[in-house]
Motif scaffolding. Structure first.
Motif, PDB file in Angstrom:
ATOM      1  N   SER A   1       0.810  -1.218   0.000  1.00  0.00           N
ATOM      2  CA  SER A   1       0.000   0.000   0.000  1.00  0.00           C
ATOM      3  C   SER A   1       0.839   1.261   0.000  1.00  0.00           C
ATOM      4  CB  SER A   1      -0.909   0.004   1.241  1.00  0.00           C
ATOM      5  OG  SER A   1      -0.114   0.133   2.401  1.00  0.00           O
ATOM      6  N   GLY A   2       2.143   1.112   0.210  1.00  0.00           N
ATOM      7  CA  GLY A   2       2.988   2.296   0.294  1.00  0.00           C
ATOM      8  C   GLY A   2       2.982   2.923   1.663  1.00  0.00           C
ATOM      9  N   THR A   3       2.245   2.351   2.619  1.00  0.00           N
ATOM     10  CA  THR A   3       2.205   2.893   3.968  1.00  0.00           C
ATOM     11  C   THR A   3       3.539   2.659   4.656  1.00  0.00           C
ATOM     12  OG1 THR A   3      -0.145   2.435   4.095  1.00  0.00           O
ATOM     13  CG2 THR A   3       1.011   2.784   6.177  1.00  0.00           C
ATOM     14  N   THR A   4       4.073   3.695   5.293  1.00  0.00           N
ATOM     15  CA  THR A   4       5.389   3.561   5.913  1.00  0.00           C
ATOM     16  C   THR A   4       5.393   4.000   7.365  1.00  0.00           C
ATOM     17  OG1 THR A   4       6.010   5.781   5.141  1.00  0.00           O
ATOM     18  CG2 THR A   4       6.599   3.912   3.732  1.00  0.00           C
ATOM     19  N   SER A   5       4.225   4.194   7.963  1.00  0.00           N
ATOM     20  CA  SER A   5       4.208   4.722   9.319  1.00  0.00           C
ATOM     21  C   SER A   5       4.949   3.827  10.303  1.00  0.00           C
ATOM     22  CB  SER A   5       2.763   4.908   9.789  1.00  0.00           C
ATOM     23  OG  SER A   5       2.071   3.670   9.751  1.00  0.00           O
ATOM     24  N   ALA A   6       4.700   2.517  10.253  1.00  0.00           N
ATOM     25  CA  ALA A   6       5.372   1.629  11.186  1.00  0.00           C
ATOM     26  C   ALA A   6       6.856   1.537  10.877  1.00  0.00           C
ATOM     27  CB  ALA A   6       4.728   0.244  11.150  1.00  0.00           C
ATOM     28  N   ALA A   7       7.201   1.529   9.590  1.00  0.00           N
ATOM     29  CA  ALA A   7       8.610   1.455   9.232  1.00  0.00           C
ATOM     30  C   ALA A   7       9.354   2.696   9.690  1.00  0.00           C
ATOM     31  CB  ALA A   7       8.756   1.282   7.719  1.00  0.00           C
ATOM     32  N   GLU A   8       8.713   3.854   9.534  1.00  0.00           N
ATOM     33  CA  GLU A   8       9.361   5.091   9.951  1.00  0.00           C
ATOM     34  C   GLU A   8       9.575   5.120  11.452  1.00  0.00           C
ATOM     35  OE1 GLU A   8       6.657   7.930   8.458  1.00  0.00           O
ATOM     36  OE2 GLU A   8       7.450   7.910   6.415  1.00  0.00           O
ATOM     37  N   SER A   9       8.708   4.453  12.201  1.00  0.00           N
ATOM     38  CA  SER A   9       8.851   4.435  13.646  1.00  0.00           C
ATOM     39  C   SER A   9       9.862   3.391  14.106  1.00  0.00           C
ATOM     40  CB  SER A   9       7.502   4.129  14.309  1.00  0.00           C
ATOM     41  OG  SER A   9       7.101   2.806  14.027  1.00  0.00           O
ATOM     42  N   GLY A  10      10.418   2.630  13.156  1.00  0.00           N
ATOM     43  CA  GLY A  10      11.408   1.633  13.494  1.00  0.00           C
ATOM     44  C   GLY A  10      10.840   0.268  13.794  1.00  0.00           C
ATOM     45  N   ALA A  11       9.514   0.101  13.706  1.00  0.00           N
ATOM     46  CA  ALA A  11       8.889  -1.186  13.979  1.00  0.00           C
ATOM     47  C   ALA A  11       8.730  -1.957  12.683  1.00  0.00           C
ATOM     48  CB  ALA A  11       7.529  -0.993  14.638  1.00  0.00           C
ATOM     49  N   GLY A  12       9.132  -3.209  12.673  1.00  0.00           N
ATOM     50  CA  GLY A  12       8.972  -4.051  11.499  1.00  0.00           C
ATOM     51  C   GLY A  12       8.373  -5.370  11.900  1.00  0.00           C
ATOM     52  N   ALA A  13       7.831  -6.070  10.925  1.00  0.00           N
ATOM     53  CA  ALA A  13       7.284  -7.392  11.180  1.00  0.00           C
ATOM     54  C   ALA A  13       8.385  -8.423  11.015  1.00  0.00           C
ATOM     55  CB  ALA A  13       6.138  -7.679  10.219  1.00  0.00           C
ATOM     56  N   ILE A  14       8.400  -9.400  11.908  1.00  0.00           N
ATOM     57  CA  ILE A  14       9.342 -10.506  11.850  1.00  0.00           C
ATOM     58  C   ILE A  14       8.658 -11.682  11.160  1.00  0.00           C
ATOM     59  CG2 ILE A  14      10.805 -12.064  13.185  1.00  0.00           C
ATOM     60  CD1 ILE A  14      11.554  -9.136  13.511  1.00  0.00           C
ATOM     61  N   ASP A  15       9.341 -12.274  10.180  1.00  0.00           N
ATOM     62  CA  ASP A  15       8.791 -13.436   9.492  1.00  0.00           C
ATOM     63  C   ASP A  15       9.635 -14.661   9.847  1.00  0.00           C
ATOM     64  OD1 ASP A  15       7.606 -15.282   7.905  1.00  0.00           O
ATOM     65  OD2 ASP A  15       8.210 -14.392   5.986  1.00  0.00           O
ATOM     66  N   PRO A  16       9.198 -15.465  10.827  1.00  0.00           N
ATOM     67  CA  PRO A  16       9.967 -16.659  11.198  1.00  0.00           C
ATOM     68  C   PRO A  16       9.820 -17.817  10.216  1.00  0.00           C
ATOM     69  CG  PRO A  16       8.623 -15.827  13.030  1.00  0.00           C
ATOM     70  CD  PRO A  16       8.108 -15.212  11.757  1.00  0.00           C
ATOM     71  N   GLY A  17       9.030 -17.634   9.159  1.00  0.00           N
ATOM     72  CA  GLY A  17       8.846 -18.696   8.183  1.00  0.00           C
ATOM     73  C   GLY A  17       7.898 -19.784   8.636  1.00  0.00           C
ATOM     74  N   TRP A  18       7.011 -19.462   9.568  1.00  0.00           N
ATOM     75  CA  TRP A  18       6.076 -20.462  10.072  1.00  0.00           C
ATOM     76  C   TRP A  18       4.978 -20.758   9.058  1.00  0.00           C
ATOM     77  CZ3 TRP A  18       5.694 -16.983  14.900  1.00  0.00           C
ATOM     78  CH2 TRP A  18       6.722 -17.292  15.803  1.00  0.00           C
ATOM     79  N   ASP A  19       4.567 -22.017   8.986  1.00  0.00           N
ATOM     80  CA  ASP A  19       3.502 -22.437   8.077  1.00  0.00           C
ATOM     81  C   ASP A  19       2.284 -22.995   8.803  1.00  0.00           C
ATOM     82  OD1 ASP A  19       4.914 -21.809   5.687  1.00  0.00           O
ATOM     83  OD2 ASP A  19       6.118 -23.618   5.961  1.00  0.00           O
ATOM     84  N   VAL A  20       2.266 -22.866  10.119  1.00  0.00           N
ATOM     85  CA  VAL A  20       1.152 -23.331  10.946  1.00  0.00           C
ATOM     86  C   VAL A  20       0.967 -22.305  12.063  1.00  0.00           C
ATOM     87  CG1 VAL A  20       0.376 -25.163  12.519  1.00  0.00           C
ATOM     88  CG2 VAL A  20       1.577 -25.768  10.427  1.00  0.00           C
ATOM     89  N   ALA A  21      -0.238 -22.185  12.569  1.00  0.00           N
ATOM     90  CA  ALA A  21      -0.503 -21.259  13.673  1.00  0.00           C
ATOM     91  C   ALA A  21       0.481 -21.490  14.821  1.00  0.00           C
ATOM     92  CB  ALA A  21      -1.936 -21.431  14.171  1.00  0.00           C
ATOM     93  N   ALA A  22       1.006 -20.394  15.368  1.00  0.00           N
ATOM     94  CA  ALA A  22       2.004 -20.481  16.432  1.00  0.00           C
ATOM     95  C   ALA A  22       1.348 -20.546  17.802  1.00  0.00           C
ATOM     96  CB  ALA A  22       2.953 -19.279  16.361  1.00  0.00           C
ATOM     97  N   GLN A  23       2.052 -21.151  18.759  1.00  0.00           N
ATOM     98  CA  GLN A  23       1.652 -21.179  20.159  1.00  0.00           C
ATOM     99  C   GLN A  23       2.704 -20.421  20.955  1.00  0.00           C
ATOM    100  OE1 GLN A  23       0.805 -25.272  21.375  1.00  0.00           O
ATOM    101  NE2 GLN A  23       0.461 -25.782  19.232  1.00  0.00           N
TER     102      GLN A  23
END
Length: 403
Positions: free
Chosen positions: A54-76
């Motif tokens: 979407s081009g949204t950068t608010s979280a990126a500008e704040s230094g927060a990013g999403a972590i992708d652990p490569g999971w393929d099933v719901a995590a516990q």
């Protein structure tokens, strides 16, 4: 000890169906298992603009990013450590990840006859992984082992079990009499030691669930609650829950806050009970969650309700039409409207778990506009977002709050 807020999960239906056979499939004969190995390296970090386009950068500008652990099933999750798996071509790789996105350890298991559960014990959270080993006459037997969730250290096992995890705690079901249908005799294991807590035979009570140290049995028309030491905590008629004994046996049981259980799987047909007393806290509900910060149970039906652990009502709050309970934790209650809104955060609300009042979404969970509402929030504030079947991890907003 912090309590797990996420429901126990098992493998996708295709793998579970294979795992429930009398013996593991021969396609696993050449698969190998490996003991958990330390990793201590960061998982891949994604920026919001890279995931939603979407081009949204608010979280990126704040230094927060999403972590992708490569999971393929719901995590516990328990104690701010998340566990799920990655499906490779020949095997499954389990990955334990802390709330900052560091992969703590990983372990390989064969694709068939594998499952996992994060559960609590008196000594801390345990990761239970299933496996297969050679048995007599060249057959393969199903086993379970317990590992320290934080370190991957072996705590017990492998212990032979009759079949796959049921999803109602550390309970394993034998194969059904026919290829499909209700499972066979069940076995419940002590999460601290792997010892058998209960084993079904022709004359024994039926095993319904083993949730965070609370064993639930059905004996005729009575429900019985016990602790892992075998002490009886309560007894009540099965009919009190609007079920027969057979229906209670096949009904999903989900732990809520370690001291309560959510029964049922249909909208508006679920019941929240206290595992310590057997008392009903709420019935006819859609969902429930627990916030350890305020020690509040939250339920949803046509409204939101907050309860103390003893069932005392604390607050009620409106729930917009079409909205549902998304996540509870870190002092927050998050609801989200169903799909179809004009934006990812349309209909999303964040409330205080303590008193039920609306909070500033942009301040409490600034990534709503990028990822939608979280579907799990850990005590630290770390949360799971995106597709629950392949979740991304958002570290705590205030990372110093962990220390």
């Amino acid at each position: 000890m912090k309590r797990r807020a996420a429901a126990a999960m098992i493998l996708p239906a295709c793998l579970l169906a294979l795992g429930s056979l009398t013996a593991c499939s021969s396609i696993d004969a050449d698969s190998e298992s490996a003991a958990p190995r330390p990793v201590h390296s960061p998982a891949e970090t994604l920026r919001p603009a890279e995931t939603n386009g979407s081009g949204t950068t608010s979280a990126a500008e704040s230094g927060a990013g999403a972590i992708d652990p490569g999971w393929d099933v719901a995590a516990q999750e328990a104690d701010d450590v998340f566990l799920s798996l990655h499906e490779a071509e020949s095997d499954l790789e389990f990955r334990a990840v802390d709330s900052d996105g560091t992969i703590l350890w990983s372990a390989q298991r064969p694709r068939v006859c594998s499952g996992f559960l994060v559960t609590d014990s008196a000594d801390g959270p345990v990761a239970v992984l299933m496996d297969q080993q050679s048995g007599s006459s060249g057959s393969l037997k199903t086993t379970a082992s317990g590992f320290d969730l934080h370190t991957g250290e072996n705590l017990w096992g492998p212990v032979e079990v009759p079949g796959p995890l049921l999803g109602s705690g550390l309970v394993f079901a034998g194969p059904p009499e026919d290829i499909i249908g209700a499972g066979g005799p069940r076995t419940a294991l002590d999460p601290a030691s792997g010892a058998e807590l209960a084993v079904e035979d022709d004359d024994s009570p039926r095993i319904l669930a083993l949730l965070d140290g609370h064993l639930v049995l059905a004996d005729g028309k009575e429900l019985i609650g016990k602790d892992v030491e075998g002490r009886r905590l309560w007894t009540r008629p099965v009919a009190d829950l609007g079920l027969t004994a057979a229906e209670a046996r096949e009904t999903p049981w989900e732990t809520v806050g370690g001291s309560h259980a959510l029964l049922g799987s249909g909208g508006g047909q679920r019941t929240l009970i206290d595992l310590r007393s057997g008392d009903t806290i709420a019935s006819g509900i859609d969902g429930a969650g627990f916030d350890s910060h305020s020690r509040t149970l939250v339920t949803s039906d046509s409204k939101l309700h907050g309860f103390g652990l003893d069932g005392t009502k604390r607050w009620d709050a409106p729930l917009d039409g079409g909205a549902g309970l998304s996540a509870v934790g870190a002092g927050l209650v998050v609801t989200e409207a169903g799909a179809g809104g004009d934006a990812a955060d349309a209909g999303t609300q964040t409330r205080s778990a303590d008193v039920g009042r609306i909070l500033d979404t942009t301040e409490e969970l600034p990534e709503h506009e990028d990822f939608g509402a979280p579907h799990h929030i850990a005590d630290s504030g770390a949360r799971l977002v995106g597709d629950p079947g392949s979740p991304l991890l958002i570290p705590p907003v205030d990372r110093s709050a962990k220390n």
